[in-house]
Design a protein around this motif. Structure first.
Motif, PDB file in Angstrom:
ATOM      1  N   GLU A 210       5.140 -34.796   6.618  1.00 22.95           N
ATOM      2  CA  GLU A 210       4.307 -33.677   7.065  1.00 22.95           C
ATOM      3  C   GLU A 210       4.741 -32.379   6.414  1.00 22.95           C
ATOM      4  O   GLU A 210       3.924 -31.548   6.028  1.00 22.95           O
ATOM      5  N   GLU A 211       6.070 -32.202   6.261  1.00 23.83           N
ATOM      6  CA  GLU A 211       6.579 -30.984   5.638  1.00 23.83           C
ATOM      7  C   GLU A 211       6.206 -30.925   4.171  1.00 23.83           C
ATOM      8  O   GLU A 211       5.806 -29.880   3.650  1.00 23.83           O
ATOM      9  N   ASN A 212       6.304 -32.088   3.500  1.00 20.20           N
ATOM     10  CA  ASN A 212       5.937 -32.133   2.080  1.00 20.20           C
ATOM     11  C   ASN A 212       4.451 -31.917   1.877  1.00 20.20           C
ATOM     12  O   ASN A 212       4.028 -31.344   0.877  1.00 20.20           O
ATOM     13  N   ALA A 213       3.669 -32.415   2.841  1.00 22.72           N
ATOM     14  CA  ALA A 213       2.221 -32.232   2.733  1.00 22.72           C
ATOM     15  C   ALA A 213       1.849 -30.761   2.801  1.00 22.72           C
ATOM     16  O   ALA A 213       0.857 -30.321   2.218  1.00 22.72           O
ATOM     17  N   GLN A 214       2.658 -29.983   3.498  1.00 22.24           N
ATOM     18  CA  GLN A 214       2.380 -28.558   3.626  1.00 22.24           C
ATOM     19  C   GLN A 214       3.066 -27.738   2.537  1.00 22.24           C
ATOM     20  O   GLN A 214       2.677 -26.610   2.278  1.00 22.24           O
ATOM     21  N   SER A 215       4.075 -28.292   1.839  1.00 27.23           N
ATOM     22  CA  SER A 215       4.893 -27.502   0.919  1.00 27.23           C
ATOM     23  C   SER A 215       4.156 -26.964  -0.307  1.00 27.23           C
ATOM     24  O   SER A 215       4.427 -25.844  -0.713  1.00 27.23           O
ATOM     25  N   PRO A 216       3.229 -27.712  -0.993  1.00 25.23           N
ATOM     26  CA  PRO A 216       2.561 -27.120  -2.171  1.00 25.23           C
ATOM     27  C   PRO A 216       1.850 -25.824  -1.855  1.00 25.23           C
ATOM     28  O   PRO A 216       1.982 -24.832  -2.566  1.00 25.23           O
ATOM     29  N   ALA A 217       1.087 -25.832  -0.755  1.00 24.58           N
ATOM     30  CA  ALA A 217       0.367 -24.612  -0.395  1.00 24.58           C
ATOM     31  C   ALA A 217       1.346 -23.499  -0.064  1.00 24.58           C
ATOM     32  O   ALA A 217       1.169 -22.337  -0.444  1.00 24.58           O
TER      33      ALA A 217
ATOM     34  N   ARG B 176       8.364 -39.397   8.853  1.00 26.91           N
ATOM     35  CA  ARG B 176       7.065 -38.801   9.162  1.00 26.91           C
ATOM     36  C   ARG B 176       7.156 -37.280   9.135  1.00 26.91           C
ATOM     37  O   ARG B 176       6.272 -36.601   8.617  1.00 26.91           O
ATOM     38  N   SER B 177       8.255 -36.756   9.687  1.00 25.27           N
ATOM     39  CA  SER B 177       8.445 -35.308   9.695  1.00 25.27           C
ATOM     40  C   SER B 177       8.548 -34.754   8.270  1.00 25.27           C
ATOM     41  O   SER B 177       7.960 -33.723   7.947  1.00 25.27           O
ATOM     42  N   MET B 178       9.294 -35.466   7.413  1.00 23.91           N
ATOM     43  CA  MET B 178       9.439 -35.028   6.022  1.00 23.91           C
ATOM     44  C   MET B 178       8.111 -35.103   5.286  1.00 23.91           C
ATOM     45  O   MET B 178       7.781 -34.230   4.486  1.00 23.91           O
TER      46      MET B 178
END
Length: 513
Positions: free
Chosen positions: A464-471, A460-462
């Motif tokens: 969330e991090e990936n969801a934020q990484s493109p921006a 889940r943590s990864m």
């Protein structure tokens, strides 16, 4: 609260037969519930057992059927009925820790620096602070009312007993209400000759050990406080109702055994026993332990089992840092104070057969705890704190006869656990088929469950991090590109010259041309 029939059988019987106008009962919906005489608000017993107890009481005390005796008893307990009705309206007795906290806050508010009268008039206490102070005082007042009610119940039971004795002896029941005491209770206590001999023999000597157990003693003289060199004192299995305050003078005392007596309280002076290592007060009628017991900082073992304790002193854990063994089973404890979590030396804790509703959240701080018995708290104990897995030294655990539905997720971290009893619990986690296969199966299941929880949290943590990484990548890339363009623009400007003028020709290029 209604009086417990086990502690106040005659009073409970009489109160159940008072007319509504006298008993001040609060109306309730009709239901097939036990009669008031068999009802204990803290732990209602089964209906059949209560009815049997009442029948047994009347058979043992047949004069209770006498209308004249019952009328005299009813008149004698009218005050109890009134107070009981008031307490029912106000609510249950507050938690001891909450009462201590309220008293502390009141003391802080009253000890705050006071302004002079003119300034105080211009700057009164804020409305919120005043409301809080009123609330704290209400908590303390409710506790005081419940404490006074307990004394009233004891006096009423004794008064009813006297009335019944008078009736049984053919005397006027009014005489029984006036006479308090009689027989052995009304006579002056005689000091046992053996006690006198010990005290006389101690003159000019240093007596270190005294064993007066099982002597039918009713009185312990104040002179015992003068045995300054006493290291061991055993007065268990007697009929002592009071321990003299002078016991605080036994500076060298290391072991004190007071078990199986008739004690309803301990003197505050017990806190002066700074060298006391073992204290056994089991098998008495103690309602509470004095707060001063926290001052016995050398205590290693404390046994207060088989009493009527409803709470432990709030600060008991903060000061008893050396305590290794604590036995408080077969009491009426509803909670353990949060300070218990500070008993870092504690190795053995037995709190079975109480009314515990849970454990303090920081319970996992007891990292040296090896044996824990929380069995038979029945319908009250339903869950354990998530910090339970931090009890890294735990070897034996008994959780039987409770209402625990799920072991904490961290349970699998108890790697030293050797004995486990989970009988008579409606467990869903782990399932009963796993529990029935023993400790190994339970631990394997809980370890696997904990690993799955950790993996799920990591995924889940990864995510969330990936969801934020493109921006984040785009922002970083845009910033880098802007800086790159700026640097290149600056270089071109410097090469081309300010104002767009062409730079001077390189002589070397002219030579090549």
């Amino acid at each position: 609260m209604d009086p417990n029939p086990n502690s106040f059988p005659i009073l409970s019987y009489v109160l159940s037969r008072l007319p509504p106008t006298l008993s001040f009962k609060i109306p309730s919906k009709p239901s097939p519930s036990p009669s008031p005489s068999s009802f204990d608000i803290e732990q209602p017993p089964p209906i059949a057992a209560s009815a049997a107890d009442e029948v047994e009481l009347v058979e043992r005390m047949p004069h209770l059927r006498d209308p004249a005796v019952l009328a005299a008893m009813s008149a004698a307990v009218a005050e109890v009925a009134q107070v009981r009705a008031v307490l029912r309206t106000l609510g249950d007795r507050p938690d001891h820790e909450a009462v201590d906290a309220a008293r502390a806050r009141i003391a802080e508010a009253e000890a705050a620096p006071r302004l002079d009268e003119e300034e105080d008039a211009r700057a009164p206490r804020s409305e919120g602070a005043e409301r809080e102070l009123v609330g704290w005082r209400a908590v303390v007042q409710l506790e005081d009312m419940h404490a006074a009610y307990e004394v009233l119940l004891r006096d009423a039971e004794a008064r009813l007993d006297m009335i019944y004795r008078a009736a049984a002896e053919g005397k006027s029941v009014e005489d029984g209400d006036r006479v308090r005491g009689g027989g052995a209770e009304g006579e002056e206590e005689q000091v046992n000759e053996e006690v006198v001999g010990i005290l006389q023999g101690a003159v000019g000597k240093c007596v270190e050990r005294v064993d007066l157990s099982d002597r039918q003693l009713r009185h312990l003289p104040e002179a015992f406080g003068k045995l300054r060199g006493l290291v061991y004192l055993n007065v268990s299995n007697n009929q002592l109702e009071v321990i003299p305050d002078a016991i605080g003078g036994l500076d060298c005392l290391e072991e004190l055994r007071l078990s199986s007596n008739l004690l309803v309280s301990l003197p505050d002076s017990i806190g002066l026993l700074s060298n006391l290592k073992i204290l056994d007060v089991s098998g008495n009628r103690l309602k509470s332990l004095p707060d001063s017991i926290s001052k016995c900082r050398s205590l290693v073992e404390l046994d207060a089992s088989y009493n009527d304790l409803t709470y432990l002193p709030t600060n008991i854990g903060y000061e008893l840092a050396n305590l290794q063994k604590l036995c408080v089973h077969l009491n009426k404890l509803r909670s353990l104070p949060t300070s218990v979590c500070e008993m870092r030396s504690l190795r053995h804790l037995d709190a079975h057969f109480n009314e515990l509703r849970g454990l303090p959240y920081a319970f996992g701080k007891l990292i040296n705890l090896e044996t824990l018995n929380l069995s038979s708290n029945f319908s009250d104990l339903q869950e354990l704190p998530t910090t339970f897995g931090d009890l890294i030294s735990l070897r034996e655990l008994d959780l039987s006869n409770n209402q625990i539905h799920a072991l904490p997720d961290t349970f699998g971290l108890l790697e030293k656990l050797e004995k486990l009893n989970l009988d008579q619990n409606p467990l869903a986690i782990p399932p009963m088929d796993v529990v029935n296969n023993g400790l190994g199966a339970v631990m394997e299941y809980m370890k696997r469950r904990w690993a799955e929880i950790l993996l799920e949290n990591e995924q889940r943590s990864m995510a969330e991090e990936n969801a934020q990484s493109p921006a984040g990548w785009l922002t970083r890339s845009t910033s880098w590109l802007n800086n790159f363009v700026t640097d290149v623009s600056g270089s071109l400007s410097g090469y081309l010259g300010a104002g767009g003028e062409k730079p001077p020709k390189d002589p070397y290029l002219d030579q090549q041309l």
